[in-house]
Design an enzyme around this catalytic site. Structure first.
Site, PDB file in Angstrom:
ATOM      1  N   SER A   1      -3.600  -3.281  -0.486  1.00  0.00           N
ATOM      2  CA  SER A   1      -2.469  -4.018   0.078  1.00  0.00           C
ATOM      3  C   SER A   1      -2.928  -5.404   0.507  1.00  0.00           C
ATOM      4  O   SER A   1      -3.906  -5.545   1.240  1.00  0.00           O
ATOM      5  CB  SER A   1      -1.932  -3.238   1.287  1.00  0.00           C
ATOM      6  OG  SER A   1      -0.948  -3.993   1.945  1.00  0.00           O
TER       7      SER A   1
ATOM      8  N   CYS B   1       0.732   1.985  12.893  1.00  0.00           N
ATOM      9  CA  CYS B   1       1.854   2.604  12.188  1.00  0.00           C
ATOM     10  C   CYS B   1       2.473   3.717  13.018  1.00  0.00           C
ATOM     11  O   CYS B   1       3.578   4.153  12.754  1.00  0.00           O
ATOM     12  CB  CYS B   1       1.405   3.137  10.838  1.00  0.00           C
ATOM     13  SG  CYS B   1       1.064   1.820   9.696  1.00  0.00           S
TER      14      CYS B   1
ATOM     15  N   GLY C   1       0.810  -1.216   0.000  1.00  0.00           N
ATOM     16  CA  GLY C   1       0.000   0.000   0.000  1.00  0.00           C
ATOM     17  C   GLY C   1       0.845   1.268   0.000  1.00  0.00           C
ATOM     18  O   GLY C   1       0.515   2.243  -0.681  1.00  0.00           O
TER      19      GLY C   1
HETATM   20  N1  PLP Z   1      -2.796   2.849   3.928  1.00  0.00           N
HETATM   21  C1  PLP Z   1      -3.509   2.427   4.976  1.00  0.00           C
HETATM   22  C2  PLP Z   1      -4.871   2.996   5.226  1.00  0.00           C
HETATM   23  C3  PLP Z   1      -2.990   1.442   5.835  1.00  0.00           C
HETATM   24  O1  PLP Z   1      -3.722   1.025   6.887  1.00  0.00           O
HETATM   25  C4  PLP Z   1      -1.703   0.918   5.570  1.00  0.00           C
HETATM   26  C5  PLP Z   1      -1.092  -0.074   6.488  1.00  0.00           C
HETATM   27  O2  PLP Z   1      -1.295  -0.038   7.691  1.00  0.00           O
HETATM   28  C6  PLP Z   1      -1.007   1.394   4.445  1.00  0.00           C
HETATM   29  C7  PLP Z   1      -1.579   2.353   3.650  1.00  0.00           C
HETATM   30  C8  PLP Z   1       0.344   0.863   4.103  1.00  0.00           C
HETATM   31  O3  PLP Z   1       0.236  -0.403   3.473  1.00  0.00           O
HETATM   32  P1  PLP Z   1       1.481  -1.396   3.434  1.00  0.00           P
HETATM   33  O4  PLP Z   1       1.692  -1.893   4.819  1.00  0.00           O
HETATM   34  O5  PLP Z   1       1.091  -2.472   2.480  1.00  0.00           O
HETATM   35  O6  PLP Z   1       2.637  -0.599   2.904  1.00  0.00           O
END
Ligand code: PLP
Length: 416
Positions: free
Chosen positions: A212, A343, A77
């Site tokens: 993702s 995150c 993602g």
């Molecule tokens: N966008 C959102 C809303 C997410 O929740 C996340 C992951 O927590 C991401 C982007 C990032 O995705 P990835 O972990 O595949 O890089």
């Protein structure tokens, strides 16, 4: 007496990552063992790998109402968001447009790229969202605010499909229509939506959409960007020109096969699973807001139609509690949850999304996220309802000690 542990870990952090589905593991294993070729090679093993890659791409496209050539495979993602935002911003800049509108709820995968674009001379403006404690549910961008904030020099609008922290599902169709009418591209981060609620790219007026695999039972480190036909996508990685020149690098065939298998299963079981999770979430919302004084449910309230919420994600702000301390206490009794957004774990700063709801920083830090998934049961929800109020009371320093009030774990916590 100490707090009894459940018979197995209760995992309520599916918004951080989901356990891989057996069908995804089988597809990955099959691809890794039987398809050793490079999809760009001309020989038979290469052609077999290319065929499998295109079959997986076609499955992903069919699940999301996209054309196969609208699917650009990425490492997840984060990369998909960055690829879309940078490409669309560059197109805007080439036309003299340097204004970007974004929701304040965006994941760091979007927010950090927007910060970098701001350093490079773009002006990034954050939209208002509905506030906590108001009459409507909190954490929603209104299409009319997007319309009022668009400018002749707006290069792009970024509004996530569903919030990873609050669970609010944004009115993307309405927002997209406003953007279309003004001729401004819309990027939507659908990482938390795909595989959890119906997503149909053909009916969604967004120009780019990120997903993702590890959020719907696929492997980590693989994802995709859906790119509307006709939108030229300037690559970040040029290398060997894979993905029709839009994202170079030898394709992660086992990962993509796993993503396709997981997505197909998630989409096929969506109606049943959505109803099941929605009921579990409603039980948690009702139970926890009734038994934890002052607790507020963020995002969509299960009883407040027509605002929409992710079926399994509950964001609960508990004033007077440090949510990280609560997460550690839950961990100690075998429950894996998260404080706000995973995150941002360990960050001393409250999340921008929670501040955007109108909370003061201290109250925002009291936000617990419980995200349910395929493996959670009714018995687990009842267990959470029984242990959370005394744990909160204990952390608040109330006379009630959590240990004394923690009930025995449910007898049947077997996997569904
Ligand atoms: N966008 C959102 C809303 C997410 O929740 C996340 C992951 O927590 C991401 C982007 C990032 O995705 P990835 O972990 O595949 O890089």
């Amino acid at each position: 007496m100490t707090t009894p542990r459940p018979l197995r870990l209760i995992y309520v952090d599916h918004a951080a990552t989901t356990p891989p589905r057996p069908c995804a593991l089988a597809a990955m294993d099959h691809a890794a063992r039987t398809l050793p070729g490079n999809p760009s090679s001309l020989h038979a093993p290469g052609r077999a790998a290319a065929d499998a890659l295109e079959a997986a791409r076609a499955t992903i496209a069919a699940c999301l109402g996209a054309h196969p050539d609208e699917v650009v495979l990425t490492s997840g993602g984060t990369e998909a968001d960055d690829l879309a935002l940078r490409a669309v911003a560059a197109m805007g800049a080439a036309a003299g447009k340097r204004h970007i509108l974004a929701s304040p709820l965006e994941h760091p995968a979007v927010r950090r790229t927007l910060e970098a674009l701001a350093d490079e001379g773009f002006s990034v403006e954050y939209l208002p969202v509905t506030q906590a404690g108001g009459e409507v549910c909190s954490g929603y961008v209104r299409a009319e605010d997007v319309a009022a904030s668009l400018r002749p020099d707006t290069a792009l609008v970024a509004v996530m499909y569903a919030s990873n922290e609050l669970g609010s599902v944004q009115p993307i169709a309405e927002i997209g229509r406003v953007c279309r009418a003004a001729g401004v591209p819309l990027h939507t981060d659908a990482v938390q939506a795909v595989g959890h609620i119906p997503v149909d790219f053909s009916a969604c007026p967004a120009d780019t959409l990120a997903l993702s695999a590890h959020k719907f039972g696929g492997p980590r480190g693989v994802g995709a960007l859906l790119v509307r036909r006709g939108l030229p996508l300037c690559p970040r990685l040029r290398g060997g020109g894979q993905e029709k020149g839009r994202r170079a690098g030898t394709e992660n065939l086992p990962g993509v096969a796993g993503m396709a298998a997981a997505l197909q299963e998630a989409v096929e079981t969506l109606p049943i699973e959505m109803a099941r999770l929605k009921a579990l979430r409603a039980r948690l919302v009702d139970g926890l807001t009734a038994t934890i004084p002052g607790a507020v449910c963020n995002g969509g309230n299960p009883h407040a139609a027509p605002t929409k919420a992710l079926p399994g994600l509950l964001s609960l702000t508990v004033p007077g509690v440090d949510a990280e301390a609560l997460v550690y206490r839950l961990d100690a009794v075998g429950v894996a949850a998260s404080a706000g957004s995973a995150c941002a774990a360990g960050s001393p700063d409250p999340s921008p999304a929670l501040l955007a709801l109108g909370y003061d920083p201290e109250t925002a830090m009291g936000t617990l996220r419980l995200s349910l998934g395929q493996d959670n049961t009714d018995a687990e929800v009842e267990y959470l309802l029984s242990i959370l109020p005394p744990l909160v009371a204990d952390l608040r320093g109330d006379a009630i000690a959590a240990d004394r009030y923690a009930p025995a774990p449910p007898e049947n916590l077997s996997r569904r």
